[in-house]
Design a protein around this motif. Sequence first.
Motif, PDB file in Angstrom:
ATOM      1  N   ALA A  96      46.356  34.353  39.861  1.00 56.41           N
ATOM      2  CA  ALA A  96      45.069  34.357  39.161  1.00 56.41           C
ATOM      3  C   ALA A  96      43.999  35.064  39.987  1.00 56.41           C
ATOM      4  N   LYS A  97      44.059  34.895  41.314  1.00 57.23           N
ATOM      5  CA  LYS A  97      43.077  35.549  42.185  1.00 57.23           C
ATOM      6  C   LYS A  97      43.223  37.062  42.139  1.00 57.23           C
ATOM      7  N   ASP A 100      41.561  38.127  39.021  1.00 53.42           N
ATOM      8  CA  ASP A 100      40.115  38.066  39.153  1.00 53.42           C
ATOM      9  C   ASP A 100      39.589  39.245  39.969  1.00 53.42           C
ATOM     10  N   THR A 101      40.311  39.604  41.031  1.00 52.38           N
ATOM     11  CA  THR A 101      39.916  40.747  41.852  1.00 52.38           C
ATOM     12  C   THR A 101      39.969  42.038  41.046  1.00 52.38           C
ATOM     13  N   GLN A 103      39.202  42.401  38.055  1.00 47.18           N
ATOM     14  CA  GLN A 103      38.142  42.502  37.052  1.00 47.18           C
ATOM     15  C   GLN A 103      36.967  43.380  37.484  1.00 47.18           C
ATOM     16  N   ASN A 104      36.666  43.447  38.790  1.00 45.93           N
ATOM     17  CA  ASN A 104      35.509  44.242  39.232  1.00 45.93           C
ATOM     18  C   ASN A 104      35.669  45.729  38.926  1.00 45.93           C
ATOM     19  N   PHE A 129      37.175  40.009  30.793  1.00 46.46           N
ATOM     20  CA  PHE A 129      36.602  39.848  32.122  1.00 46.46           C
ATOM     21  C   PHE A 129      36.217  38.391  32.404  1.00 46.46           C
ATOM     22  N   ASP A 130      35.868  37.649  31.387  1.00 45.02           N
ATOM     23  CA  ASP A 130      35.319  36.304  31.582  1.00 45.02           C
ATOM     24  C   ASP A 130      36.366  35.196  31.522  1.00 45.02           C
ATOM     25  N   VAL A 132      39.497  34.885  33.020  1.00 51.19           N
ATOM     26  CA  VAL A 132      40.429  34.596  34.108  1.00 51.19           C
ATOM     27  C   VAL A 132      40.134  33.254  34.765  1.00 51.19           C
ATOM     28  N   THR A 133      38.862  32.958  35.001  1.00 56.74           N
ATOM     29  CA  THR A 133      38.531  31.704  35.678  1.00 56.74           C
ATOM     30  C   THR A 133      38.896  30.478  34.838  1.00 56.74           C
TER      31      THR A 133
END
Length: 595
Positions: A96-97, A100-101, A103-104, A129-130, A132-133
């Motif tokens: 998951a991290k 998230d990385t 996404q930038n 983009f929103d 993943v968390t």
Amino acid sequence: MQNNHLIENAKFLSPKRNSTTATSIDELSQEQLSHFGIDIQSEYGQALFQMSRHLYHAQADVNQLWKVTNDTLAGLKHQDKVAYFNAKKFLSFQIAKILDTLQNPFRATYQSMSNQVGAGLAKHHYPLFDNVTALFSATPVVVRTATYVYACTEWVDDAFQGKESTHQIYSRLLNPTNISLANAIVDLEAGPYAQDYLAWNFNSGMAAIDALLSNVLSHGDVLIVSRNVYGGVYQLLHDYFARENRLDIQLEWFDGYSRAEFTAFLAEVKSKHGERLARQSLHVYLESPCNPHGYVLDIAGISKVSHSEGHLVMLDSTLATPVLHQPLQREDEQERPDYVVHSYTKDICGSGATTAGVVIGQGYRMFQAKGDSVNGYHWSKTMFWDVYYIKGAFLDSEKAFDVLNGMKTLEMRMLQKVINTSVFSHFMASHPDLNVNCHAVEGHANSELRASQMRNGWCCPLFTMDMQRADIDRDTFVRFFDALEPAFSHQVSIGQSNTIILCPALTSHSELDADTQQKGGIYLTTMRVAMGTDNVKALIGHLINSARLHIDPVYPGFSEQFMSPDQVDSLYQDVATRVMKQQLASLGNMQQWID
């Protein structure tokens, strides 16, 4: 050169998974770059090539990890299971991290393509983009969307063929919150056999039952139905499925409860409809515990007899919940019903704020990818493709979340209801002029089956009582019944925290004609009690005072024939102690949790 097994696993991540000619992970990565028009010689191309190679290797490694887990899990000590679980949990966070990385740069590229000025103001942001968390949410995420973004042509093609389980198309078919609930109910209901079962959630219990019957029944079939079923089911069967211009189903009503009674009835039905059954099939539909009396049937025995003669068994187990009865956890598969139905609306949710339902069945009967055939069962006959995919009676995410929340307190609520039911039914049965139809009362005709079928011999929190024997006039009865509010709620739906009472002849079973009602033991003075978690002593006190107010003036001394207050106190202590001791015993000994 990677082995063929590794490449086959890795291909699943390719945008050309079904048409690739690649024979190595390097070729898969090169093909992926070419598919999206990326120059492998560029700085971006080199970075993307290396990343994609890692992902293809990771896909193959995760498959190997799953195989090792599957092969070793049964023999692991508990401390090793703890280690396995937490290692995989952290691995999930790592994956998951990485997302998230990603996404930038992903967001930056998108922003550079969509200048939010002029006509572009209407263009929405890209929600991927929103999301993943949300993977880290401690409770299932409520996914409010009608449709989904898809990855590429071949993946969405697979999705429509039922070959891409994580690539959802339309919330009418699949929704992440809905799937969380389906997984949760299968775990509760099937326990150690959960991997063999699937569930589909529906917008109501009746929608689930309709879907099940529509999937199983063919025109002209014979259906054996247990006598005491919910009035809505009776109406659906009698007024729709049995109509000659609909499915012309031949209904046969089974009045018994035991395996022996069913065996004799099955033989009688097969003899009676021999000509029809030469062309059509016979199936069995049961409700246990049944509405309105709460009686239980010998589900294991009836299932075994039915299966020995090739007949499907459908069970509505709403009133039991997986706390009181776990029919899919029988060691002998022949003793399990083929399908289990629940109305989530009742005890499983418990709030009275949501209508929902579910059908649970063996995986191969519930879903297969298009083109497959498992155990001789064609994919087109599965519940997903035959009914769920086309009828649209899906359960939305908000309702699924409500049910999931309710399930957290299900066991404790059912324990209190078992205690309250046993106390209240014994109190009512202490009156010589009342007839209490509750298997919690020792000596009741259904008490032996309750003891053998239900977990710990616990009772169903639904039962009936009537005043036929007391011969109370209609006006007095109505005034007494109306006075039971507010301690007893005058509502129709059951399974909430409050205790609900109604007259089924006028409400839940009003669809039945007078003759059918009497065959089902339903009279004008029959009261259906759905026990809640409230203070049962307060309920008893209110009932006594209602009887003093409305019955005693017409039938002197009526209220004095119940057991005494001291006896009620003693009864409650005995019942509560017994039930809690049974619950404590079911937790097992400490040693088994550390071995």
